[in-house]
Scaffold this active site. Structure first.
Site, mmCIF file in Angstrom:
data_model
loop_
_atom_site.group_PDB
_atom_site.id
_atom_site.type_symbol
_atom_site.label_atom_id
_atom_site.label_comp_id
_atom_site.label_asym_id
_atom_site.label_seq_id
_atom_site.Cartn_x
_atom_site.Cartn_y
_atom_site.Cartn_z
ATOM 1 N N HIS A 197 -6.442 -23.718 17.959
ATOM 2 C CA HIS A 197 -6.220 -24.916 18.335
ATOM 3 C C HIS A 197 -6.115 -24.761 20.139
ATOM 4 O O HIS A 197 -6.274 -26.097 20.808
ATOM 5 C CB HIS A 197 -4.799 -25.633 18.212
ATOM 6 C CG HIS A 197 -4.717 -25.944 16.681
ATOM 7 N ND1 HIS A 197 -5.871 -26.781 15.977
ATOM 8 C CD2 HIS A 197 -3.981 -25.647 15.404
ATOM 9 C CE1 HIS A 197 -5.503 -26.844 14.770
ATOM 10 N NE2 HIS A 197 -4.667 -26.012 14.574
ATOM 11 N N ASP A 207 -2.763 -21.767 5.166
ATOM 12 C CA ASP A 207 -2.300 -22.992 5.133
ATOM 13 C C ASP A 207 -3.082 -23.755 4.315
ATOM 14 O O ASP A 207 -2.527 -25.031 3.683
ATOM 15 C CB ASP A 207 -1.910 -23.888 6.326
ATOM 16 C CG ASP A 207 -2.984 -23.783 7.470
ATOM 17 O OD1 ASP A 207 -4.225 -23.368 6.973
ATOM 18 O OD2 ASP A 207 -2.534 -23.932 8.551
ATOM 19 N N HIS A 248 -6.462 -26.859 8.860
ATOM 20 C CA HIS A 248 -6.575 -27.646 10.065
ATOM 21 C C HIS A 248 -7.698 -27.342 10.922
ATOM 22 O O HIS A 248 -8.272 -25.975 10.923
ATOM 23 C CB HIS A 248 -5.446 -27.435 11.095
ATOM 24 C CG HIS A 248 -4.016 -27.538 10.524
ATOM 25 N ND1 HIS A 248 -3.321 -26.543 9.922
ATOM 26 C CD2 HIS A 248 -3.282 -28.764 10.369
ATOM 27 C CE1 HIS A 248 -2.232 -26.915 9.371
ATOM 28 N NE2 HIS A 248 -2.084 -28.417 9.515
ATOM 29 N N ASP A 288 -8.778 -22.424 7.590
ATOM 30 C CA ASP A 288 -7.562 -22.995 7.683
ATOM 31 C C ASP A 288 -7.584 -24.451 7.304
ATOM 32 O O ASP A 288 -8.570 -25.115 7.398
ATOM 33 C CB ASP A 288 -7.434 -22.916 9.149
ATOM 34 C CG ASP A 288 -6.028 -22.869 9.600
ATOM 35 O OD1 ASP A 288 -5.388 -24.105 9.359
ATOM 36 O OD2 ASP A 288 -5.344 -22.027 10.011
#
Length: 314
Positions: free
Chosen positions: A126, A251, A165, A163
């Site tokens: 990120h 995740d 995200h 992931d």
């Protein structure tokens, strides 16, 4: 059996945040405990990383961002972003060590020291060139990609992200770069952070068509993963990468408190095996795996073990 460099050590294990923060500082220990219990530590080449220098960090990040992080961490307080990523004394060094591990893994793959490399505390996808975001201070994958482009002159790099995200820090940094092919399977941004990664986002300018986003709805499991993975395979067939990076955040496994997907560790094993096979078919075998997110300890142990087993060829 593949020679796998595995990155462990106290400094990289310190990367995380205090108190009840979901990205806690015991994540590496939870994984390594499982590795030792299964006897997998006997099959890897353990490596400890040194912190990346500012010059290495600047392959991806701005000097201003690096200075802001150092100053905030020395002050031992506040946040590096809107409230997810707290600064603490020593975080700068730990974050730089995550980058150092990814760069060392990249270099060891390029010089043939190992066939595969795994940095469990990595994949901080990120962080942008000039900002921290979502528990990510420096973007180790971004620095690794920049290293391959600038130091080794590679022309086709694949970054695959499973992931939960979206890997926004990677996509947007290289959105117009046709040398960097991304494929990202994640929870739909309408339901989760960072709210990006739509199907229509396929790259800009010269990079148009080199970026692939496959958002999934909450509750999607292995069946939906495998359907999306077939599209990833087609994308990589076009890319024919000279180096492959996998961000294998766990995740996306069922039960994670910060996401709503329902993969099993078999999905992570499958992705890793297929990417390893693809790298071998292309004649170079280079696969760097970065651990990414994951905030439920049993999933950290099981998901990353599935990745490591696939890297080893077990």
């Amino acid at each position: 059996m593949a020679a796998v460099c595995l990155y462990d050590g106290d400094e990289i294990g310190r990367y995380g945040f205090p108190g009840e923060h979901p990205f806690h500082q015991g994540r590496l220990d939870r994984f390594m405990d499982g590795v030792r219990f299964a006897g997998l530590d006997a099959w890897v080449r353990p490596r400890e990383a040194r912190p990346a220098t500012p010059a290495v960090l600047e392959r991806f990040h701005t000097a201003a961002h690096i200075d802001r992080v150092r100053t905030a961490c020395e002050s031992d307080g506040g946040f590096l972003d809107g409230g997810d990523t707290p600064a603490w004394k020593g975080l700068y060094e730990a974050a730089a060590t995550v980058v150092g591990a990814a760069v060392d893994g990249t270099e060891r793959l390029m010089d043939g020291t190992c066939d595969r490399a795994f940095v469990p505390i990595g994949g901080l996808h990120h962080a942008g060139r000039d900002y921290a975001s979502g528990f990510c201070v420096f973007n180790d994958a971004g620095v690794a990609i920049a290293t391959l482009l600038e130091e080794y002159g590679l022309e086709r790099i694949a970054y695959v992200d499973i992931d939960a995200h979206h890997g926004d820090g990677i996509q947007y940094a290289f959105d117009d770069d046709p040398r960097v092919w991304t494929a990202d399977i994640h929870e739909d941004g309408a339901h989760n952070f960072p709210g990006t990664g739509h199907r229509h986002e396929t790259g800009t300018g010269a990079g148009e068509g080199t970026k692939l986003n496959l958002p999934l709805q909450p509750g999607a499991g292995d069946a939906e993963f495998h359907a999306a993975w077939e599209v990833v395979e087609q994308h990589l067939e076009r890319a024919r990468p000279q180096f492959v990076i996998l961000q294998c955040g766990v995740d996306s496994l069922r039960g994670d408190p910060l996401a709503h997907l329902a993969f099993t560790p078999a999905a992570h094993n499958h992705a890793t095996r297929r990417l390893a096979d693809r790298a071998d078919e292309l004649g170079h075998g280079r696969l760097l795996a970065l651990g990414g997110g994951g905030y439920f300890d049993p999933n950290i142990a099981a998901g990353w073990r599935a990745v490591l087993e696939a890297l080893l060829g077990h």
